[in-house]
Design an enzyme around this catalytic site. Structure first.
Site, short mmCIF file in Angstrom:
data_model
loop_
_atom_site.label_atom_id
_atom_site.label_comp_id
_atom_site.label_asym_id
_atom_site.label_seq_id
_atom_site.Cartn_x
_atom_site.Cartn_y
_atom_site.Cartn_z
N HIS A 31 -42.13 6.06 60.66
CA HIS A 31 -42.04 4.55 60.27
C HIS A 31 -40.74 4.30 61.08
O HIS A 31 -39.55 4.01 60.24
CB HIS A 31 -41.72 4.40 58.94
N GLU B 67 -39.84 1.31 61.64
CA GLU B 67 -39.48 -0.11 61.16
C GLU B 67 -38.53 0.21 59.82
O GLU B 67 -37.84 -0.71 59.50
CB GLU B 67 -40.64 -0.87 60.49
N CYS C 132 -47.90 5.35 61.21
CA CYS C 132 -48.38 6.14 60.00
C CYS C 132 -49.67 6.04 59.57
O CYS C 132 -50.89 6.35 60.28
CB CYS C 132 -47.55 5.95 58.80
N1 GLN Z 1 -50.95 8.94 53.37
C1 GLN Z 1 -51.21 7.46 53.91
C2 GLN Z 1 -52.75 7.60 54.40
O1 GLN Z 1 -53.54 8.64 54.52
C3 GLN Z 1 -50.30 7.18 55.05
C4 GLN Z 1 -48.89 7.12 54.52
C5 GLN Z 1 -48.05 5.83 55.18
O2 GLN Z 1 -48.50 5.11 56.02
N2 GLN Z 1 -46.87 5.95 55.07
O3 GLN Z 1 -53.32 6.47 54.80
#
Ligand code: GLN
Length: 186
Positions: free
Chosen positions: A168, A170, A79
């Protein structure tokens, strides 16, 4: 196997739990001397990429992290971690670590669908659960290979020692993605 988990902000504890569940050792990277230790792989967790990027600079971790990755250290970015690895961020001039040939689109699923859960095929693993939280997707790849797609959008990619995931792993019951990453670390 010893894996360093970047622990500046975001969902790092969940990664540590998964690693232990897979029989690996986890330690937290919080300051410069932590990255100088000997380890077999690095995890960049989810969180807020702008915050983590800023802290990497402030703590003088950006350069050594980038050098480790260029030096072939296996790395998994989830992410926000995917955004940190991307060589480009769509509609944004920011580049954080920038070692991976992907273009990330931040908050790509809009407000309504900001967070959702699904299952999809992951190359070499099979069908796995995927949890997305204000997730990016991979809008384009230059040198990386796409490993998974959801609704026609790339959500996982690999380039040699680098693995980037929009979701994610995890946060789900499956350990499949962490096991895949640990095989990269061997
Ligand atoms: N929206 C976040 C970003 O732009 C990422 C979201 C996340 O890691 N769950 O960094």
């Amino acid at each position: 196997m010893k894996i360093g988990v970047l622990a500046l902000q975001g969902a790092f504890i969940e990664h540590e739990k998964k690693l232990i569940e897979c029989g690996a050792e986890a330690f937290e990277i919080r300051q410069r001397r932590d990255i100088e230790r000997s380890f077999d792989g690095l995890i960049l967790p989810g969180g807020e990429s702008t915050v983590i990027g800023k802290l990497l600079h402030e703590l003088e971790l950006m350069k050594p992290v980038r050098e480790r990755i260029i030096g072939n250290m296996p790395v998994m970015g989830t992410c926000a971690g995917l955004i940190l690895l991307a060589e480009h961020i769509a509609a944004d001039d920011t580049v954080h670590i920038g070692t991976m040939g992907i273009t990330a689109r931040r908050n790509a699923y809009g407000r309504q669908l900001g967070s959702f859960h699904t299952t999809a095929q992951f190359k070499e693993i099979g069908e796995i659960p995927m949890t997305f939280i204000r997730a990016p997707y991979i809008e384009d790849v230059s040198t990386a290979e796409i490993l998974a797609e959801v609704d026609g959008k790339a959500v996982a990619a690999r380039e040699n020692n680098q693995l980037a995931l929009a979701f994610h792993p995890e946060l789900d019951d499956s350990t499949a993605v962490h096991e895949y990453f640990l095989r990269m670390c061997r």
